[in-house]
Design an enzyme around this catalytic site. Sequence first.
Site, PDB file in Angstrom:
ATOM      1  N   ARG A   1      41.165  29.375  34.598  1.00 26.90           N
ATOM      2  CA  ARG A   1      40.598  30.181  33.519  1.00 26.90           C
ATOM      3  C   ARG A   1      41.690  30.654  32.560  1.00 26.90           C
ATOM      4  O   ARG A   1      42.865  30.643  32.891  1.00 26.90           O
ATOM      5  CB  ARG A   1      39.852  31.382  34.090  1.00 26.90           C
ATOM      6  CG  ARG A   1      38.484  31.012  34.705  1.00 26.90           C
ATOM      7  CD  ARG A   1      37.758  32.233  35.221  1.00 26.90           C
ATOM      8  NE  ARG A   1      38.570  32.972  36.168  1.00 26.90           N
ATOM      9  CZ  ARG A   1      39.245  34.081  35.887  1.00 26.90           C
ATOM     10  NH1 ARG A   1      39.168  34.621  34.680  1.00 26.90           N
ATOM     11  NH2 ARG A   1      39.970  34.664  36.816  1.00 26.90           N
TER      12      ARG A   1
ATOM     13  N   LYS B   1      31.959  31.827  35.143  1.00 22.41           N
ATOM     14  CA  LYS B   1      32.449  33.195  35.091  1.00 22.41           C
ATOM     15  C   LYS B   1      31.991  33.895  33.802  1.00 22.41           C
ATOM     16  O   LYS B   1      31.901  35.117  33.748  1.00 22.41           O
ATOM     17  CB  LYS B   1      33.973  33.231  35.248  1.00 22.41           C
ATOM     18  CG  LYS B   1      34.442  33.018  36.706  1.00 22.41           C
ATOM     19  CD  LYS B   1      33.833  34.036  37.671  1.00 22.41           C
ATOM     20  CE  LYS B   1      34.597  34.314  38.934  1.00 22.41           C
ATOM     21  NZ  LYS B   1      34.815  33.255  39.906  1.00 22.41           N
TER      22      LYS B   1
ATOM     23  N   HIS C   1      31.725  40.751  42.681  1.00 22.25           N
ATOM     24  CA  HIS C   1      32.475  39.505  42.877  1.00 22.25           C
ATOM     25  C   HIS C   1      32.708  39.325  44.382  1.00 22.25           C
ATOM     26  O   HIS C   1      33.726  39.749  44.921  1.00 22.25           O
ATOM     27  CB  HIS C   1      33.816  39.591  42.127  1.00 22.25           C
ATOM     28  CG  HIS C   1      34.610  38.324  42.183  1.00 22.25           C
ATOM     29  ND1 HIS C   1      35.978  38.300  42.297  1.00 22.25           N
ATOM     30  CD2 HIS C   1      34.211  37.035  42.124  1.00 22.25           C
ATOM     31  CE1 HIS C   1      36.392  37.048  42.315  1.00 22.25           C
ATOM     32  NE2 HIS C   1      35.352  36.257  42.212  1.00 22.25           N
TER      33      HIS C   1
ATOM     34  N   SER D   1      40.792  35.607  43.782  1.00 23.35           N
ATOM     35  CA  SER D   1      40.855  34.158  43.950  1.00 23.35           C
ATOM     36  C   SER D   1      41.803  33.762  45.087  1.00 23.35           C
ATOM     37  O   SER D   1      42.914  34.276  45.186  1.00 23.35           O
ATOM     38  CB  SER D   1      41.310  33.523  42.640  1.00 23.35           C
ATOM     39  OG  SER D   1      41.225  32.132  42.746  1.00 23.35           O
TER      40      SER D   1
ATOM     41  N   LYS E   1      36.894  33.958  50.149  1.00 25.78           N
ATOM     42  CA  LYS E   1      35.450  34.211  50.032  1.00 25.78           C
ATOM     43  C   LYS E   1      34.633  32.969  50.390  1.00 25.78           C
ATOM     44  O   LYS E   1      33.739  33.012  51.238  1.00 25.78           O
ATOM     45  CB  LYS E   1      35.073  34.653  48.597  1.00 25.78           C
ATOM     46  CG  LYS E   1      35.625  35.992  48.189  1.00 25.78           C
ATOM     47  CD  LYS E   1      35.175  36.375  46.785  1.00 25.78           C
ATOM     48  CE  LYS E   1      35.610  35.422  45.699  1.00 25.78           C
ATOM     49  NZ  LYS E   1      37.067  35.289  45.557  1.00 25.78           N
ATOM     50  N   THR E   2      34.946  31.850  49.730  1.00 25.50           N
ATOM     51  CA  THR E   2      34.176  30.628  49.940  1.00 25.50           C
ATOM     52  C   THR E   2      34.396  30.100  51.353  1.00 25.50           C
ATOM     53  O   THR E   2      33.441  29.726  52.052  1.00 25.50           O
ATOM     54  CB  THR E   2      34.567  29.565  48.891  1.00 25.50           C
ATOM     55  OG1 THR E   2      34.306  30.109  47.595  1.00 25.50           O
ATOM     56  CG2 THR E   2      33.777  28.287  49.070  1.00 25.50           C
TER      57      THR E   2
ATOM     58  N   ASP F   1      30.250  33.560  45.734  1.00 32.07           N
ATOM     59  CA  ASP F   1      31.102  34.160  44.694  1.00 32.07           C
ATOM     60  C   ASP F   1      30.527  35.346  43.909  1.00 32.07           C
ATOM     61  O   ASP F   1      31.281  36.226  43.532  1.00 32.07           O
ATOM     62  CB  ASP F   1      31.508  33.070  43.695  1.00 32.07           C
ATOM     63  CG  ASP F   1      32.762  33.420  42.923  1.00 32.07           C
ATOM     64  OD1 ASP F   1      33.748  33.824  43.545  1.00 32.07           O
ATOM     65  OD2 ASP F   1      32.752  33.301  41.689  1.00 32.07           O
TER      66      ASP F   1
ATOM     67  N   ARG G   1      39.079  21.669  42.786  1.00 34.46           N
ATOM     68  CA  ARG G   1      37.794  22.317  43.087  1.00 34.46           C
ATOM     69  C   ARG G   1      36.676  21.318  43.357  1.00 34.46           C
ATOM     70  O   ARG G   1      36.685  20.197  42.840  1.00 34.46           O
ATOM     71  CB  ARG G   1      37.353  23.164  41.890  1.00 34.46           C
ATOM     72  CG  ARG G   1      38.247  24.350  41.584  1.00 34.46           C
ATOM     73  CD  ARG G   1      37.822  25.576  42.372  1.00 34.46           C
ATOM     74  NE  ARG G   1      38.673  26.721  42.097  1.00 34.46           N
ATOM     75  CZ  ARG G   1      38.385  27.960  42.466  1.00 34.46           C
ATOM     76  NH1 ARG G   1      37.266  28.220  43.110  1.00 34.46           N
ATOM     77  NH2 ARG G   1      39.217  28.935  42.202  1.00 34.46           N
TER      78      ARG G   1
HETATM   79  P1  ATP Z   1      37.840  31.895  44.263  1.00 32.79           P
HETATM   80  O1  ATP Z   1      37.425  33.271  43.802  1.00 32.79           O
HETATM   81  O2  ATP Z   1      38.910  31.336  43.379  1.00 32.79           O
HETATM   82  O3  ATP Z   1      36.696  30.969  44.461  1.00 32.79           O
HETATM   83  P2  ATP Z   1      37.992  32.300  47.171  1.00 32.79           P
HETATM   84  O4  ATP Z   1      38.181  33.731  47.564  1.00 32.79           O
HETATM   85  O5  ATP Z   1      36.636  31.734  47.318  1.00 32.79           O
HETATM   86  O6  ATP Z   1      38.603  32.082  45.697  1.00 32.79           O
HETATM   87  P3  ATP Z   1      38.745  30.190  48.945  1.00 32.79           P
HETATM   88  O7  ATP Z   1      38.211  29.072  48.119  1.00 32.79           O
HETATM   89  O8  ATP Z   1      37.991  30.550  50.169  1.00 32.79           O
HETATM   90  O9  ATP Z   1      39.027  31.469  48.041  1.00 32.79           O
HETATM   91  O10 ATP Z   1      40.251  29.806  49.287  1.00 32.79           O
HETATM   92  C1  ATP Z   1      40.956  30.195  50.429  1.00 32.79           C
HETATM   93  C2  ATP Z   1      41.973  29.094  50.716  1.00 32.79           C
HETATM   94  O11 ATP Z   1      42.917  29.523  51.677  1.00 32.79           O
HETATM   95  C3  ATP Z   1      41.291  27.875  51.281  1.00 32.79           C
HETATM   96  O12 ATP Z   1      41.938  26.741  50.761  1.00 32.79           O
HETATM   97  C4  ATP Z   1      41.542  28.020  52.795  1.00 32.79           C
HETATM   98  O13 ATP Z   1      41.586  26.783  53.454  1.00 32.79           O
HETATM   99  C5  ATP Z   1      42.915  28.667  52.811  1.00 32.79           C
HETATM  100  N1  ATP Z   1      43.229  29.504  53.995  1.00 32.79           N
HETATM  101  C6  ATP Z   1      44.295  29.333  54.793  1.00 32.79           C
HETATM  102  N2  ATP Z   1      44.349  30.278  55.745  1.00 32.79           N
HETATM  103  C7  ATP Z   1      43.302  31.109  55.552  1.00 32.79           C
HETATM  104  C8  ATP Z   1      42.828  32.287  56.226  1.00 32.79           C
HETATM  105  N3  ATP Z   1      43.453  32.800  57.270  1.00 32.79           N
HETATM  106  N4  ATP Z   1      41.707  32.865  55.742  1.00 32.79           N
HETATM  107  C9  ATP Z   1      41.071  32.364  54.667  1.00 32.79           C
HETATM  108  N5  ATP Z   1      41.479  31.262  53.994  1.00 32.79           N
HETATM  109  C10 ATP Z   1      42.582  30.622  54.437  1.00 32.79           C
HETATM  110 MN    MN Z   2      35.311  30.865  45.944  1.00 36.23          MN
END
Ligand code: ATP
Ligand code: MN
Length: 527
Positions: free
Chosen positions: A51, A194, A213, A231, A235-236, A250, A315
């Site tokens: 972004r 977003k 969020h 980010s 979360k995902t 999200d 992504r």
């Molecule tokens: P966004 O808001 O950008 O979508 P997000 O909060 O959804 O971000 P995720 O897509 O879940 O973030 O990314 C977390 C990344 O970190 C993933 O690639 C996951 O494999 C990695 N990871 C490694 N260790 C951990 C952990 N202990 N807990 C969570 N995620 C982990």
């Molecule tokens: Mn996410």
Amino acid sequence: MDLTAYGLHVPQVLHNPSPAVLYEEAIRFDPQAALVSSGALACTSGRKTGRSPADKRIVEHPESQDHIWWGPINIPLDEHTFLINRERAIDYLNTRARLYVVDGFAGWDPKYRLKVRVICERPYHALFMHNLLIRPSTEELIHFGEPDYVILNAGRFPANRYTSHMTSQTSVDLSFERREMVILGTEYAGEMKKGIFTVMNYLMPLKGVLSMHCAANEGPRGDVTLFFGLSGTGKTTLSADPQRRLIGDDEHCWTDEGIFNIEGGCYAKVIHLSPEHEPQIYRAIRFGTVLENVVFDPQTRQVDYADASITENTRAAYPIEFIDNAKIPCRGGHPSNILFLTYDAFGVLPPVARLTPEQAMYHFISGYTAKVAGTEVGVTEPQATFSACFGAAFLVWHPFKYAEMLAERIRRHGTQVWLVNTGLTGGPYGQGRRIPLAYTRALVDAIHNGTLAQVPTEVDERFGFAVPVRCPGVPEVLLQPRNTWESPEAYDEMANRLARLFAQNFEKYRAGCTQEVAAAGPCLARM
Ligand code: ATP
Ligand code: MN
């Protein structure tokens, strides 16, 4: 389809094309699109692979201006300049031979849902929004009527840097009065989703609904968990849980009846994705899924998820039903647990801590995460980011507006809040490592099955929260970060540094908070 109402006169307009049609369009007309072996459609977003928050503008208008938290996040734009950018987008789109129009909903609660129309040039952008918006039924499409909001995506064409208030060739402009969003100079698809989230963050509080969020899922007993976090904090990843039904990854809203997802799909980070660690997300990458900025073998069309040569921010965008145990419609009851996910690059915060309602407010307003930023060659420093409500970039009202609504709901429903560090453990950056996903999942499981709430805790003398002393499936020593550092003194020094950063950041909010919330942060007197 007739787009003359928008000033568009393009000969070929495809209205709500199916994924199969969009695949064909992409392959025929977009040289950057390709099929990969899983059946997904791979595309690149060009120069921008994330972004562009500094290029976002909100139109200043008497109707909405007093509601808006003006500043570096919501930068004002006059209506005239908005119209100049809009005209530029329309003029550019009119030079195209084909355009795509996607109609969909934002918000699974029909009472609050928004009708959104996306007008774009690239088939992949159309497929992305087909996946991320809620897909109307055939019946609903017939009666769709006029949209509430329109996204005009001319992302391939730059903004004019000499147009007043433009600081780059990218401009993402939102007008709440015209109910339009104009995109110039960025093809990163996440900008559209977003943008709609920003709209919801404006509209929902007007109706007494809290927009958030966060990800959400539901356990077998109907208990709902929310996962807040900036980010990359998880979360995902963590909301995709084989034991629980996914509500969304999200963006959600909390009404008097419970929660609902804003979106119809997920947008997962896929860097280092593996079927072992993230089986559900891996399986969701198939026909219909958009892969953005991944690298693949030109012959075998196998994706190399370890390849970050285009960007670290690779992504996948897929409809939520591609996750095996998604809950459709994507709604749930009032949350029992809330997790604040943070990536602590200082290696200071424990993997899990229980928060009082006041501490929860303090941490919600703080919105802490950190990253390891490379500076000079070989020198890395952790960099703290404080982003109010774990999503300041998308807020429209002042953070207190959202914080007060959250506090009220947590109190009313007795929701337990936890702080979960998915970042470094065992030492500072350079020495520590990221806590293994399996341990974080074990902690989350223990929250869900109630064990963690029963475990004895120790109060962290600096941060004040309650740290569970054990958890099934997690080595006990990890739960107290001070024990994992080679030098406890070095830990104390780093922890004090982080505590001071919290306090510094909170200064701008202190005056507007209750005494209890202001006192719920790290205690500097003890250092
Ligand atoms: P966004 O808001 O950008 O979508 P997000 O909060 O959804 O971000 P995720 O897509 O879940 O973030 O990314 C977390 C990344 O970190 C993933 O690639 C996951 O494999 C990695 N990871 C490694 N260790 C951990 C952990 N202990 N807990 C969570 N995620 C982990
Ligand atoms: Mn996410």
